[in-house]
Design a protein around this motif. Structure first.
Motif, PDB file in Angstrom:
ATOM      1  N   HIS A  31     -19.537  58.855  10.881  1.00  0.00           N
ATOM      2  CA  HIS A  31     -18.068  58.569  10.195  1.00  0.00           C
ATOM      3  C   HIS A  31     -16.823  59.171  11.025  1.00  0.00           C
ATOM      4  O   HIS A  31     -16.974  60.297  11.575  1.00  0.00           O
ATOM      5  N   HIS A  33     -12.598  57.912  12.473  1.00  0.00           N
ATOM      6  CA  HIS A  33     -11.350  57.121  12.238  1.00  0.00           C
ATOM      7  C   HIS A  33     -11.002  56.472  13.573  1.00  0.00           C
ATOM      8  O   HIS A  33      -9.801  56.012  13.668  1.00  0.00           O
ATOM      9  N   ASP A 377     -15.870  62.754  12.959  1.00  0.00           N
ATOM     10  CA  ASP A 377     -14.573  62.596  12.194  1.00  0.00           C
ATOM     11  C   ASP A 377     -13.607  62.438  13.081  1.00  0.00           C
ATOM     12  O   ASP A 377     -12.334  62.439  13.040  1.00  0.00           O
TER      13      ASP A 377
HETATM   14 ZN    ZN Z   1     -12.641  61.342   7.877  1.00  0.00          ZN
END
Ligand code: ZN
Ligand code: HDL
Length: 436
Positions: A31, A33, A377
């Protein structure tokens, strides 16, 4: 086949073996971005400010975690939020560097992360201004730099978060369905709005040609399923993700349309395609909206939604991460009851050494090596370097204690077993789970 079995009394040998195995294991960063360069490169020398791929010193230093932290040193009474946001990205970075790294000690995890990044890139993290770093980053090219960062971080695949309800990103996909054809990246369909604000999502879907009604009448179920299939096909998404709204419940007597979305649309489509739903539970958005991305908090949520979904949809698989420290133990206990749950990550405000240690220890004790301990993240490409450097060390230290306990009990720990466990935890538990 390395069958080196450890001398039970040699803790130093055990420690070296585990750190080596964890450090050497490629990780699938499940996960992030971070975006492929085809989504626009706004890194390095700020070539394309609308680009979604962020990298370089000015992005690193203006990471939203550090924006929140600098307003604790220079409060809005001294520098208003508007004054900050009206600064250029470089002025914002200079402000943060001065107040968090030069005039104060970057003792926070986000602060230390920038220092680790710079050091691992071979730069001196003690510069008083950002100019030397800006010069160095302006000499990097995105494509080559992505390879360098992935090598330094030991990341074999960067799993993106692809926001279908973001006009900017969606239009890129519509214009170029091959936009994510980069072997270093994989796509994830992020659908928060479908669950969080159905009326607004229904409006968008109608704009995009899907015949849906706010009250779920008519062709709505079939059309929502068509929307999901269309975007799962377009993105070749490996899972679907949702950051759930505060108070998320399932079933939710106050949100019948949300229950229908889950029961009649999402679960059937994902079961048919054999891909998981990643539930990211516990965020509360915008409690200080002036901080923008930095203005969210986490809160304890009701674990019943997790076990009701796992029990209610045995043909579906659920990746689950919860944002509140207080939810971690009960999530592990629930995951013991349902093999269709993969517990993952120390998300967001849990991504700190003290909590990664506590949570990973708890998970190993309750689940054995059957979870995915971490995701980065990362929002900024370079962060992969520090987030994985920091987490690998902690995961290895926890494993060393657990192996030592096992050896103490008489179990023979082999190097092969240590390498297998590192492979499961850092890559294969996730890879197997998404393949189903
Ligand atoms: Zn996130
Ligand atoms: O919703 C999410 O995926 C969160 O990770 C948010 O993006 C959050 O702002 C974040 O970056 N956490 O690390």
């Amino acid at each position: 086949m390395t069958t080196t079995t450890l001398d039970p009394t040699d803790r130093a040998a055990l420690s070296q073996m585990v750190h080596d195995a964890v450090a050497a294991q490629p990780v699938t960063d499940l996960h992030t971005h971070v975006y492929a360069p085809s989504f626009g490169d706004s890194g390095g020398g700020q070539t394309n400010p609308d680009g979604l791929l962020l990298w370089g010193i000015d992005e690193l230093v203006t990471y939203h975690y550090l924006i929140a932290e600098v307003f604790r040193v220079v409060p809005p009474s001294e520098l208003s939020y508007d004054q900050y946001w009206n600064m250029s990205k470089q002025q914002q970075a200079d402000h943060i560097w001065k107040h968090l790294f030069v005039e104060n000690t970057p003792l926070s995890e986000a602060g230390r992360g920038v220092v680790t990044c710079l050091s691992r890139l071979g730069l001196d993290p003690n510069e008083k201004t950002l100019e030397p770093y800006r010069k160095w980053f302006s000499e990097q090219d995105a494509d080559g730099y992505i390879d360098r960062v992935m090598e330094l971080a030991g990341v074999d695949s960067i799993i993106m978060t692809n926001e279908v309800f973001s006009d900017h990103e969606r239009e890129m996909w519509v214009e170029n369905p091959a936009i994510a054809d980069d072997p270093r990246f994989e796509a994830v369909l992020r659908i928060d709005k479908l669950l969080v604000d159905w009326p607004a999502a229904a409006h968008d879907l109608r704009e995009w040609g899907y015949d849906v009604d706010d009250d779920f009448a008519g062709n709505t179920v079939d059309e929502v399923k068509r929307f999901l299939h269309d975007w799962l096909d377009r993105m070749r998404a490996i899972y679907v993700a949702t950051s759930t709204p505060p108070g998320f419940a399932y079933p939710d007597p106050d949100h019948p349309e949300r229950n229908k979305m889950i029961e009649q649309c999402l679960m059937p489509v994902l079961a048919q395609r054999g891909i998981p739903w990643a539930l990211m539970i516990g965020s509360k958005r915008g409690i200080n909206p002036a901080l923008r991305d930095a203005g969210d908090i986490g809160q304890k949520e009701n674990i019943s939604a997790v076990y009701n979904l796992a029990a209610g949809f045995p043909d579906n698989r659920f990746m689950v991460t919860m944002l509140a420290r207080e939810n971690q133990h009960e999530l592990c206990v629930v995951a013991r009851k349902f093999g269709n749950i993969l517990v993952f990550g120390c998300w967001w405000f849990l991504n700190n050494p003290s909590l990664i240690d506590e949570i990973t220890r708890m998970r190993l004790e309750l689940l054995g090596p059957t979870f995915a301990p971490q995701h980065s993240d990362a929002r900024i490409l370079d962060q992969l370097v520090y987030k994985w450097d920091h987490s690998r060390r902690i995961i290895a230290d926890v494993l060393i204690d657990k192996y030592a306990d096992l050896i103490q009990a008489g179990y023979a720990v082999s190097e092969d077993a240590v390498k297998r466990d590192a492979r499961l935890l850092l890559r294969d538990n996730f890879r197997t789970f998404v393949r189903g």
